[in-house]
Write a protein that holds these residues in place. Sequence first.
Motif, PDB file in Angstrom:
ATOM      1  N   VAL A  43       0.831  -1.206   0.000  1.00 38.90           N
ATOM      2  CA  VAL A  43       0.000   0.000   0.000  1.00 38.90           C
ATOM      3  C   VAL A  43       0.873   1.266   0.000  1.00 38.90           C
ATOM      4  CG1 VAL A  43      -1.674   1.361   1.337  1.00 38.90           C
ATOM      5  CG2 VAL A  43      -2.005  -1.096   1.078  1.00 38.90           C
ATOM      6  N   ARG A  44       1.989   1.208   0.752  1.00 41.04           N
ATOM      7  CA  ARG A  44       2.893   2.373   0.757  1.00 41.04           C
ATOM      8  C   ARG A  44       3.488   2.599  -0.622  1.00 41.04           C
ATOM      9  NH1 ARG A  44       6.455   1.670   6.010  1.00 41.04           N
ATOM     10  NH2 ARG A  44       7.965   2.956   4.899  1.00 41.04           N
ATOM     11  N   GLY A  45       3.776   1.513  -1.321  1.00 41.97           N
ATOM     12  CA  GLY A  45       4.254   1.630  -2.702  1.00 41.97           C
ATOM     13  C   GLY A  45       3.204   2.266  -3.595  1.00 41.97           C
ATOM     14  N   VAL A  46       1.964   1.803  -3.468  1.00 43.99           N
ATOM     15  CA  VAL A  46       0.869   2.344  -4.279  1.00 43.99           C
ATOM     16  C   VAL A  46       0.664   3.834  -3.968  1.00 43.99           C
ATOM     17  CG1 VAL A  46      -1.620   2.238  -4.728  1.00 43.99           C
ATOM     18  CG2 VAL A  46      -0.301   0.113  -4.540  1.00 43.99           C
ATOM     19  N   ALA A  47       0.665   4.175  -2.681  1.00 47.48           N
ATOM     20  CA  ALA A  47       0.451   5.582  -2.289  1.00 47.48           C
ATOM     21  C   ALA A  47       1.545   6.472  -2.876  1.00 47.48           C
ATOM     22  CB  ALA A  47       0.425   5.702  -0.764  1.00 47.48           C
ATOM     23  N   ALA A  49       3.565   5.865  -5.505  1.00 52.38           N
ATOM     24  CA  ALA A  49       3.465   5.938  -6.968  1.00 52.38           C
ATOM     25  C   ALA A  49       2.309   6.850  -7.377  1.00 52.38           C
ATOM     26  CB  ALA A  49       3.275   4.543  -7.552  1.00 52.38           C
TER      27      ALA A  49
ATOM     28  N   PRO B  95      -5.016   5.178  -0.681  1.00 55.72           N
ATOM     29  CA  PRO B  95      -3.836   4.474  -0.158  1.00 55.72           C
ATOM     30  C   PRO B  95      -3.131   5.216   0.971  1.00 55.72           C
ATOM     31  CG  PRO B  95      -3.390   5.356  -2.342  1.00 55.72           C
ATOM     32  CD  PRO B  95      -4.861   5.526  -2.104  1.00 55.72           C
ATOM     33  N   ALA B 202       8.959   3.310  -6.247  1.00 56.45           N
ATOM     34  CA  ALA B 202       7.566   3.711  -6.490  1.00 56.45           C
ATOM     35  C   ALA B 202       7.501   5.142  -7.025  1.00 56.45           C
ATOM     36  CB  ALA B 202       6.747   3.580  -5.209  1.00 56.45           C
ATOM     37  N   GLY B 226      -0.816   4.196  -9.799  1.00 66.73           N
ATOM     38  CA  GLY B 226      -0.563   3.823  -8.406  1.00 66.73           C
ATOM     39  C   GLY B 226      -0.457   2.315  -8.250  1.00 66.73           C
ATOM     40  N   GLY B 230       3.136   0.824  -7.831  1.00 63.79           N
ATOM     41  CA  GLY B 230       3.279   0.330  -6.461  1.00 63.79           C
ATOM     42  C   GLY B 230       3.580  -1.165  -6.433  1.00 63.79           C
TER      43      GLY B 230
END
Lengths: 112, 247
Positions: A43-47, A49, B95, B202, B226, B230
């Motif tokens: 989730v931290r990666g998604v946030a 990005a 997120p 990311a 994302g 991500g």
Amino acid sequence: MSAELQSYLILIVVGFLPSEIWRWLGIVLGRGLDEQSEIILWVRGVATALVAAVVARIILIPPGALAGVPLSVRIAALAIGFLAFLFIRRSAFAGVLAGEAALIAGALAFGS
Amino acid sequence: MADAPLPPPGTTTDAFLFGLRTAATSVFAFVIIFTYIGFGAMCHDYGLSVGWAMLSTVLQWAGPAQVILVTGLGPGTALIETAVAVSLSSVRFLPIVVALIPLVRRENARPWHLMLPVHFMAVSVWVEAMRHAPNMPREQRIPFCNGVGLALLSLGTIFTAVGYYMQAVLPALFGAAAMFITPISFLTSTARNARLLLEKAALALGLTIGPMLAYSQVQFDLLWTGVIGGTLAYGLHRVHRSRSAKA
């Protein structure tokens, strides 16, 4: 209904609710997760990005007044700001000031 | 006469006050002031009232969504289109809130106790929360976030009004410069917070995939960037971790 009242109704229905829904959904989805879990890393990666995507989108397809500044100036100002951040003690403030200075100088030099 | 009892260090009040101080000395105090002077002036341009402009900041607390709402209010844009555009521009909240909740949640808390701190949540408050909250005792994290959020939201609301009344005296380039401060501050502050390979990757992937999807006019480009960026970054993190474990 008066125009004034209508504008407040639009603010709530068109502006507030469609945006706030993501924050509420975040509470629902985040409640069951553990701080140390693997999914939280994802989730931290998604946030991160997604925040980067917002950056790119505002630079490439800007809303409002920023659209008047040429694309090349917008991209160069972002790059200059980022380089200033990297070389001046990783200070976000230094990056913001350098980027803004570059944007204003570029807009004055190359038209806005 | 005895002095008024001061809260002992380490109380929730201390954490809240520390949040206020953190906000005041953060780059985001400057960013929010600049952004909302621009937004206030823009609302004046579009003939909205100062009360409407300030309420927009209090309720939406999302710079890009506020700009999209105001520019979409004119004739020729259907309200439903504007609502969709506002919503898509705010997907980032999902997120960032999901990543924040496990960090601040307490076992006995009810979900609605989280609604106010989560309303304050924006990239600015999130960046400060992810930076400081992990080092604080769990019971201080929500008051800390509330302090940061309340301070920045108040600044934003006040300077919306300031910008509204300064509209006539602002230089022509001010609007563009105020709008540029969102991307440059998001970029440098998330880069500053990026300690793990996961976050660095990311960030780089989001900056690369985002433009490709936006230019190809893919629907929900922000959301897809994302998820794809991500997931790839998480994959890299796993590979890197298993290699360092073997080494």
